[in-house]
Design a protein around this motif. Structure first.
Motif, mmCIF file in Angstrom:
data_model
loop_
_atom_site.group_PDB
_atom_site.id
_atom_site.type_symbol
_atom_site.label_atom_id
_atom_site.label_comp_id
_atom_site.label_asym_id
_atom_site.label_seq_id
_atom_site.Cartn_x
_atom_site.Cartn_y
_atom_site.Cartn_z
ATOM 1 N N LEU A 92 59.480 15.097 61.378
ATOM 2 C CA LEU A 92 58.450 14.703 61.853
ATOM 3 C C LEU A 92 57.847 13.886 63.217
ATOM 4 N N CYS A 93 56.854 14.060 63.723
ATOM 5 C CA CYS A 93 56.576 13.398 65.197
ATOM 6 C C CYS A 93 54.927 14.362 65.163
ATOM 7 N N THR A 94 54.289 12.722 65.585
ATOM 8 C CA THR A 94 52.917 13.557 66.220
ATOM 9 C C THR A 94 52.964 12.493 67.177
ATOM 10 N N CYS A 95 52.061 12.921 68.405
ATOM 11 C CA CYS A 95 52.141 11.708 69.017
ATOM 12 C C CYS A 95 49.725 11.588 70.068
ATOM 13 N N PHE A 96 49.277 10.385 70.220
ATOM 14 C CA PHE A 96 47.552 10.744 70.473
ATOM 15 C C PHE A 96 47.775 10.038 71.333
#
Length: 107
Positions: free
Chosen positions: A28-32
């Motif tokens: 899982l990976c998310t960027c902001f």
């Protein structure tokens, strides 16, 4: 007694034959966008394990690596937002790679 032994062996054989995928976890990976000229990405795995030490690569629009590092002890990585098109690659090994188009990284 023989029937019970055969059943035990059959059950053990079935358990050992389970595909590895059934025991795997999903990356899982998310960027902001931090709205300060930097991007922060957070990673982990569906079983709750940390992504500390997992590689993160930033590529420009042409695919050239412009930033490379590893997730810190809190499973985060922050980098300067590139000019123009870019792609973030969370690379935890075979079957655990996530690519995020920079256009989809929002505040």
């Amino acid at each position: 007694m023989r029937l019970k032994m055969k059943m035990v062996f059959a059950i053990v054989a079935m358990v050992l034959a389970l595909p590895a995928a059934a025991l795997a976890h999903t990356a899982l990976c998310t960027c902001f966008d931090n709205a300060d000229g930097t991007i922060t990405c957070e990673g982990g795995f569906s079983d709750g394990s940390s992504a500390s030490g997992v590689g993160l690569i930033v590529k420009d629009g042409g695919g050239k690596v412009i930033e490379q590092g590893t997730m810190d002890k809190t499973s985060k990585y922050t980098f300067k937002k590139p000019e123009g098109a870019y792609m973030v690659v969370f690379d935890a090994g075979e079957g655990h790679k996530i690519e995020i188009d920079g256009k989809k990284i929002l505040e």
